[in-house]
Design a protein around this motif. Structure first.
Motif, PDB file in Angstrom:
ATOM      1  N   HIS A  60       1.273  -1.402   0.205  1.00  8.81           N
ATOM      2  CA  HIS A  60       0.249   0.033  -0.062  1.00  8.81           C
ATOM      3  C   HIS A  60       1.047   1.357   0.115  1.00  8.81           C
ATOM      4  CE1 HIS A  60      -3.457   2.212   0.784  1.00  8.81           C
ATOM      5  NE2 HIS A  60      -2.793   3.109   1.551  1.00  8.81           N
TER       6      HIS A  60
ATOM      7  N   HIS B 207       2.297   4.754  -2.645  1.00  4.02           N
ATOM      8  CA  HIS B 207       2.088   5.691  -3.032  1.00  4.02           C
ATOM      9  C   HIS B 207       2.688   6.306  -3.020  1.00  4.02           C
ATOM     10  CE1 HIS B 207      -2.033   6.830  -1.089  1.00  4.02           C
ATOM     11  NE2 HIS B 207      -1.701   5.843  -0.020  1.00  4.02           N
TER      12      HIS B 207
ATOM     13  N   GLU C 188      -4.769   7.434  -3.432  1.00  2.08           N
ATOM     14  CA  GLU C 188      -4.845   6.069  -2.555  1.00  2.08           C
ATOM     15  C   GLU C 188      -5.508   4.824  -3.732  1.00  2.08           C
ATOM     16  OE1 GLU C 188      -4.656   5.783   0.625  1.00  2.08           O
ATOM     17  OE2 GLU C 188      -4.776   7.463   1.833  1.00  2.08           O
TER      18      GLU C 188
ATOM     19  N   ALA D 246      -2.448   2.840  -4.466  1.00  2.00           N
ATOM     20  CA  ALA D 246      -1.585   2.257  -2.803  1.00  2.00           C
ATOM     21  C   ALA D 246      -2.617   1.317  -3.003  1.00  2.00           C
ATOM     22  CB  ALA D 246      -2.216   3.149  -2.223  1.00  2.00           C
TER      23      ALA D 246
HETATM   24 ZN   LIG Z   1      -2.790   5.376   1.640  1.00  2.00          ZN
END
Ligand SMILES: [Zn+2]
Length: 499
Positions: A303, A307, A332, A335
């Motif tokens: 995750h 990013h 997001e 991610a």
């Molecule tokens: Zn995040």
């Protein structure tokens, strides 16, 4: 207000200083946090007159077609308004944070910092002990609620100061969120996944908690999803190497990204919650993680890598607003795209070991469905909370919406604790939806093992290079996809959780 260009430069300095400060503190490199001081040094950015001036063209631009400027202006206005809100409740926020940090609960004859209690709950196999610890936690939460109520009341009245009828319409406007459309889609999602969720959750409660679902409470969930059973599938020794091999497969290997720094050192004072700190986009990106074992470490590193690779791939000449501000659902989504490789059957058979793959696929998809339903219910709740209705009914609203959606009892005392500012719940939901669409797009083009080809990396690099210039709806449009289409999510749930 100073010249817009000057405002941007100062805003960039502010964002970088604040990110650095949080990074130093959370990475355990500095034990104090001087966020308040940084806000004070830059308070001119968030003065009401300045914010109102920046907000003023936002509404008219919405109906005007000049996307080039409107995107940047909207992002900057959102930054200013958000900062204005944070600034005004800064002291209350600090008081809540320090009360939480200092709170101690008594548990099994020892004193436990309140902040540690979630970790203990997640690792406590005895249901009775979890219940006792939860009772102590709720005493602390009750004591903090008057402060939180004051803070929420203050935020609600600040929305009025900025010329909005309520907090909900302020955030819908500055974040460009169509909250009603999203709420409709999520309500439908709750309906359509109700039986598959309930059925799988009943089985999981019995397998992992040895309890009927009707007896499970909010404080049992983190133990339910701790997944000790799968620890051997995910050895800590392969954590970083599996990430490295994965990005290499896409032609995004670490040798091409000397700007991304991965820190997995165990250090005292380092936050147990992993994070990515884009100190300078794209030149200096930190990925900070304190591994604790199990599948969760893999989800987390992937995750945060999503990013990191996103921020680390942004074109250096890109505008400040698109490098640091914009629609957070975008970062997001990237991610999640990386994270959910750890639910991809092919990826799992290449990078993990042991015979429990099938059980784990079901388990982790159920956890994802749980999160989606949880955030759907949170959104429905927040729409009520932030519409400015009578706050005294909100603990009941929270409890019934969350308990109904999750089939697990949720006490009302959490009604202001289980909450992020500025409808972040909506940003996560849009990210889950767009991630499904993007993944499906890549699989259609490059197959189930899309993650293994440089062609995929090329598509991602192109997307990443723009930072957060476009919203997820705009990105879907650019890829020829429908806006906020939940079909790929439904399909994934259906494939992995079929009854
Ligand atoms: Zn995040």
């Amino acid at each position: 207000m100073e010249h817009p260009e000057e405002y941007r430069n100062r805003a960039e300095e502010f964002v970088c200083e604040l990110t650095e400060e949080f990074y130093m503190n959370r990475a355990g490199l500095k034990d104090s946090l001087n966020a308040s001081e940084i806000y004070m040094n830059y308070r001119d950015l968030f003065e009401k007159e300045t914010v109102l001036q920046l907000l003023q063209p936002v509404r008219s631009l919405r109906h005007n077609d000049s996307p080039e400027t409107s995107g940047r202006m909207l992002y900057l206005a959102a930054f200013a308004a958000d900062g204005f809100m944070d600034m005004a409740v800064r002291e209350l926020t600090d008081r809540i944070v320090s009360s939480e940090t200092q709170a101690v609960v008594e548990f099994e004859n020892r004193k436990l910092p309140f902040r540690m209690t979630p970790v203990v709950l997640a690792n406590e196999p005895n249901a009775r002990a979890r219940e006792q610890l939860e009772a102590r936690r709720q005493e602390v939460l009750s004591e903090l609620n008057p402060l939180r109520e004051e803070r929420i009341a203050c935020l609600h009245s600040l929305a009025g100061d900025l010329g909005y009828g309520n907090y909900r319409s302020l955030y819908a406007d500055i974040k460009g969120l169509d909250l009603d459309v999203l709420a409709d889609k999520m309500e439908q999602f709750l309906d359509e996944t109700d039986s598959v969720y309930t059925h799988n959750m009943e089985k999981a409660a019995s397998t992992y908690l040895d309890m009927p679902l009707s007896d499970v409470s909010r404080h049992d969930i983190s133990y339910l999803f701790r997944g000790v059973e799968f620890d051997r599938m995910f050895p800590g020794t392969n954590l970083v190497t599996s990430l490295e091999a994965t990005v290499s497969g896409m032609g995004l290997g670490r040798e091409s990204y000397p700007n991304i720094h991965i820190d997995i050192e165990i250090r005292e004072g380092k936050s147990p919650r992993a994070f990515c700190a884009p100190l300078r986009v794209p030149d200096k990106i930190m990925l900070v993680l304190m591994p604790h074992g199990g599948y969760d470490d893999y989800h987390t590193i992937l995750h945060e890598a999503g990013h990191a690779w996103h921020y680390g791939s942004v074109l250096p000449e890109q505008e400040f607003e698109y490098k640091y501000l914009g629609d957070n659902s975008v970062t997001e989504s990237y991610a999640f795209l990386f994270q959910y490789l750890a639910i991809n059957e092919n990826w799992l058979s290449e990078y993990t070991q042991g015979p429990r793959l099938e059980e784990y696929m079901r388990f982790s998809t159920l956890q994802k469905l749980y999160m989606l339903r949880r955030y759907a219910a949170k959104l429905l709740y927040e729409l009520k909370l932030h519409a400015g209705d009578d706050i005294s009914v909100m603990p009941g609203e929270y409890s019934s919406l969350l308990s109904d959606a999750l089939k697990i009892s949720h006490p009302g005392v959490y009604y202001l604790d289980d909450l992020d500012d500025g409808f972040y719940a909506a940003q996560y939901l849009r990210a889950w939806i767009f991630e499904g669409q993007l993944r499906d797009f890549l699989v259609q083009r490059f197959g189930e093992r899309a993650y293994a080809y440089p062609e995929t990396g090329e598509v991602l690099k192109e997307l990443f290079s723009r930072g957060q210039e476009f919203t997820v709806e705009e990105l879907a449009g650019r890829l020829g996809l429908a806006s906020l289409d939940l079909d790929p999510l439904y399909e994934e749930i259906d494939n992995n959780l079929r009854i």
